[in-house]
Write a protein that holds these residues in place. Structure first.
Motif, PDB file in Angstrom:
ATOM      1  N   VAL A   1       0.853  -1.193   0.000  1.00 34.70           N
ATOM      2  CA  VAL A   1       0.000   0.000   0.000  1.00 34.70           C
ATOM      3  C   VAL A   1       0.883   1.235   0.000  1.00 34.70           C
ATOM      4  N   GLN A   2       0.402   2.302  -0.567  1.00 36.32           N
ATOM      5  CA  GLN A   2       1.147   3.563  -0.551  1.00 36.32           C
ATOM      6  C   GLN A   2       1.003   4.250   0.805  1.00 36.32           C
ATOM      7  N   ALA A   3       1.990   5.049   1.130  1.00 34.31           N
ATOM      8  CA  ALA A   3       1.929   5.823   2.361  1.00 34.31           C
ATOM      9  C   ALA A   3       0.652   6.660   2.394  1.00 34.31           C
TER      10      ALA A   3
ATOM     11  N   ASN B   1      -3.827   5.569   7.542  1.00 30.56           N
ATOM     12  CA  ASN B   1      -2.716   6.532   7.482  1.00 30.56           C
ATOM     13  C   ASN B   1      -1.371   5.832   7.674  1.00 30.56           C
ATOM     14  N   LEU B   2      -1.166   4.794   6.911  1.00 27.96           N
ATOM     15  CA  LEU B   2       0.051   3.995   7.043  1.00 27.96           C
ATOM     16  C   LEU B   2       1.269   4.764   6.565  1.00 27.96           C
ATOM     17  N   ASN B   3       2.388   4.461   7.178  1.00 29.39           N
ATOM     18  CA  ASN B   3       3.654   5.046   6.758  1.00 29.39           C
ATOM     19  C   ASN B   3       4.711   3.953   6.639  1.00 29.39           C
ATOM     20  N   ALA B   4       5.877   4.324   6.136  1.00 27.96           N
ATOM     21  CA  ALA B   4       6.915   3.336   5.849  1.00 27.96           C
ATOM     22  C   ALA B   4       7.349   2.582   7.097  1.00 27.96           C
ATOM     23  N   GLU B   5       7.252   3.232   8.249  1.00 27.40           N
ATOM     24  CA  GLU B   5       7.656   2.585   9.505  1.00 27.40           C
ATOM     25  C   GLU B   5       6.687   1.474   9.920  1.00 27.40           C
ATOM     26  N   ASP B   6       5.547   1.391   9.272  1.00 26.44           N
ATOM     27  CA  ASP B   6       4.592   0.312   9.557  1.00 26.44           C
ATOM     28  C   ASP B   6       4.902  -0.952   8.765  1.00 26.44           C
ATOM     29  N   THR B   7       5.869  -0.892   7.870  1.00 30.14           N
ATOM     30  CA  THR B   7       6.251  -2.065   7.095  1.00 30.14           C
ATOM     31  C   THR B   7       6.793  -3.148   8.011  1.00 30.14           C
ATOM     32  N   ALA B   8       6.186  -4.331   7.962  1.00 28.52           N
ATOM     33  CA  ALA B   8       6.566  -5.421   8.864  1.00 28.52           C
ATOM     34  C   ALA B   8       5.725  -6.645   8.538  1.00 28.52           C
ATOM     35  N   VAL B   9       6.100  -7.754   9.131  1.00 28.34           N
ATOM     36  CA  VAL B   9       5.225  -8.920   9.175  1.00 28.34           C
ATOM     37  C   VAL B   9       4.360  -8.770  10.422  1.00 28.34           C
ATOM     38  N   TYR B  10       3.060  -8.893  10.234  1.00 31.20           N
ATOM     39  CA  TYR B  10       2.112  -8.726  11.332  1.00 31.20           C
ATOM     40  C   TYR B  10       1.613 -10.094  11.773  1.00 31.20           C
ATOM     41  N   TYR B  11       1.645 -10.320  13.081  1.00 26.46           N
ATOM     42  CA  TYR B  11       1.237 -11.574  13.674  1.00 26.46           C
ATOM     43  C   TYR B  11       0.071 -11.342  14.635  1.00 26.46           C
ATOM     44  N   CYS B  12      -0.883 -12.255  14.647  1.00 19.31           N
ATOM     45  CA  CYS B  12      -1.847 -12.249  15.727  1.00 19.31           C
ATOM     46  C   CYS B  12      -1.483 -13.368  16.704  1.00 19.31           C
ATOM     47  N   ALA B  13      -1.837 -13.134  17.948  1.00 22.72           N
ATOM     48  CA  ALA B  13      -1.502 -14.055  19.022  1.00 22.72           C
ATOM     49  C   ALA B  13      -2.668 -14.105  19.995  1.00 22.72           C
TER      50      ALA B  13
END
Length: 123
Positions: A12-14, A85-97
């Motif tokens: 997704v774009q910023a 309002n995503l930004n580049a610092e949100d780039t990651a693998v997201y896990y639920c637990a």
């Protein structure tokens, strides 16, 4: 025993939005606290948000507060993470637990984990 499967990641774009889903198996899902964590390349896994079994209690990391919203539908055994309002610092693998009897921000507070979904934000 609970099995968790994340979905909804992508590119997704910023400034854009994504909705992540965590689908759970198990008859007692409505007794579990569910959390989202994320892990960026070269960084440790970090807490993003949690929601308690009833949905009444939520908590967010300061870095996502006001932009991310966690919700759950116990009838569908699903927890949603709405990310705006995503930004580049949100780039990651997201896990639920998930785990019972916890309101934790730490990895060790959760017994069951999904495999993760990649979120990439282009600037």
């Amino acid at each position: 025993q609970v099995q968790l499967v994340e979905s909804g990641g992508g590119l997704v774009q910023a400034g854009g939005s994504l909705t992540l889903s965590c689908a759970a198996s198990g008859r007692t899902f409505n007794t579990y606290t569910v959390a989202w964590f994320r892990q960026a390349p070269g960084k440790e896994r970090e807490f993003v948000a949690f929601i308690n079994w009833s949905g009444v209690n939520t908590l967010y990391a300061d870095s996502v507060k006001g932009r991310f919203t966690v919700s759950r539908d116990n009838g569908k055994n699903t927890v949603i993470l709405q990310m705006n309002n995503l930004n580049a610092e949100d780039t990651a693998v997201y896990y639920c637990a998930a785990s019972v009897l916890t309101l934790s921000r730490v990895i060790g507070g959760y017994k069951y984990w999904g495999q993760g979904t990649q979120v990439t934000v282009s600037s």
